[in-house]
Scaffold this motif. Structure first.
Motif, PDB file in Angstrom:
ATOM      1  N   HIS A  48       1.417  -1.224   0.162  1.00  0.00           N
ATOM      2  CA  HIS A  48       0.216  -0.080  -0.055  1.00  0.00           C
ATOM      3  C   HIS A  48       0.721   1.037   0.174  1.00  0.00           C
ATOM      4  O   HIS A  48       1.693   1.605   1.067  1.00  0.00           O
ATOM      5  N   HIS A  50       1.938   5.505  -0.749  1.00  0.00           N
ATOM      6  CA  HIS A  50       1.802   6.974  -0.824  1.00  0.00           C
ATOM      7  C   HIS A  50       3.699   7.217  -0.998  1.00  0.00           C
ATOM      8  O   HIS A  50       4.160   7.490  -1.033  1.00  0.00           O
ATOM      9  N   SER A  84      -3.027   4.785  -2.862  1.00  0.00           N
ATOM     10  CA  SER A  84      -3.692   5.579  -2.250  1.00  0.00           C
ATOM     11  C   SER A  84      -4.428   7.016  -2.546  1.00  0.00           C
ATOM     12  O   SER A  84      -4.112   7.301  -3.503  1.00  0.00           O
ATOM     13  N   GLU A 149     -11.139   0.283   2.571  1.00  0.00           N
ATOM     14  CA  GLU A 149     -11.289   0.594   4.155  1.00  0.00           C
ATOM     15  C   GLU A 149     -12.496   0.883   4.886  1.00  0.00           C
ATOM     16  O   GLU A 149     -13.026   1.566   4.835  1.00  0.00           O
ATOM     17  N   ARG A 228      -3.081  -5.734   7.915  1.00  0.00           N
ATOM     18  CA  ARG A 228      -2.397  -4.974   7.280  1.00  0.00           C
ATOM     19  C   ARG A 228      -1.424  -4.665   8.126  1.00  0.00           C
ATOM     20  O   ARG A 228      -1.085  -4.519   9.577  1.00  0.00           O
ATOM     21  N   GLU A 232       3.761   3.224   8.524  1.00  0.00           N
ATOM     22  CA  GLU A 232       1.640   4.074   7.810  1.00  0.00           C
ATOM     23  C   GLU A 232       1.356   4.240   9.191  1.00  0.00           C
ATOM     24  O   GLU A 232       0.576   4.806   9.505  1.00  0.00           O
TER      25      GLU A 232
HETATM   26 ZN    ZN Z   1      -2.335   4.603   3.368  1.00  0.00          ZN
END
Ligand code: ZN
Length: 288
Positions: A48, A50, A84, A149, A228, A232
């Motif tokens: 994941h 960013h 993201s 999410e 997960r 982050e």
């Molecule tokens: Zn994120």
């Protein structure tokens, strides 16, 4: 009871953390690619990501996402890349959706889709019905699988609404993220209630924020869910915040827990199959 193969998703960078808090945070495309390679070798399958500008500020710019994806695929062709579409810094649809239009070998496999508005400790994450539906539609048009999410139970009800409207389709991948101030706290009862509310057979992962990360990850592994993990959501290895974590160290610790519970780590092919992703064609990499 057979709990099935485990898929580890690493949220490597995020929007909020910076290197002053944890120097191991990967920020540049090269640092992110290097972390992905090490986490993949340790057993992670979904990444994941960013993007950040050169000065460390979060960015939505597809050029930077493209550079990250190209470097990750160069080092780690089997990685499943999830970008993201967060609205915490960028409020407009054209900004949040820009990364979904990357083409060819730069096209992401998955993208985050938060199913409601909620508070983080110091700011709100605003996701209007129109924004959620527009992002869901764009992902569906582009063949990008949403990472759904979920921060609270009602967001799962909203997923059911999107399913009825045909805006999200099986196989589903839900991320149940507990322990943020302002949304569902990290208790086994909250996690169990969320799992029971999911569409039958849906694939789900458990994540926790800050000191709750390892705790929720362990619950999820024991319950047959996926996980997960990553900097982050949490910068430390211990609840007392004395030991800084790295992404590969967080992944390695979960692999140890999974092995102790006799849960095998999904191979890259198995992870793609579970998530409904087409196998990566190695020939597409030559055009990078
Ligand atoms: Zn994120």
């Amino acid at each position: 009871m057979e709990l099935g193969k485990l898929i580890i998703n690493v949220a490597l960078t995020g929007i909020i953390p910076d290197k002053r808090e944890n120097p191991h945070l990967p920020v540049t495309p090269e640092e992110i690619a290097r972390d992905c390679e090490q986490c993949f070798a340790a057993g992670a399958r979904i990444f994941h990501v960013h993007a950040r500008e050169a000065d460390g500020r979060p960015t939505y710019r597809p050029e930077i996402y493209g550079e990250i994806i190209s470097r990750v695929r160069e080092r780690c062709p089997e990685a499943i890349i999830c970008v993201s579409t967060s609205g915490r810094r960028f409020k407009e649809f054209h900004q949040r959706a820009a990364v979904l239009d990357l083409e060819g070998p730069l096209k992401p496999d998955m993208a985050s889709l938060t199913l409601g508005s909620h508070n983080f400790p110091r700011e709100a994450s605003v996701n209007s019905p129109e924004m959620i539906q527009s992002l869901a539609r764009r992902m569906q048009d582009r063949g990008i699988v949403p990472e759904l999410e979920i921060f609270d139970l009602g967001m799962i009800d909203y997923a059911w609404y999107l399913i009825r409207k045909g805006m999200i389709r099986e196989p589903f991948y839900f991320n149940l993220i507990l322990g943020s101030l302002g949304t569902a706290s990290a208790t086994p009862y909250n996690l169990a209630a969320m799992v029971r509310a999911l569409p039958p057979g849906a694939c789900w992962a458990g994540g926790g924020l800050g000191r709750f990360q390892f705790y929720v990850n362990c619950l999820a592994i024991a319950m047959g869910g996926h996980v997960r993990v990553g900097l982050e959501d949490n910068l430390y290895l211990d609840p007392g915040k004395r030991q800084l974590a790295t992404n590969p160290s967080l992944v390695a610790r979960l692999v140890t827990v999974a092995q102790a519970m006799a849960r095998e780590i999904a191979t890259p092919e198995e992870a793609r199959e579970i998530l409904g992703l087409t196998p990566r064609q190695s020939r597409t990499l030559s055009s990078l």
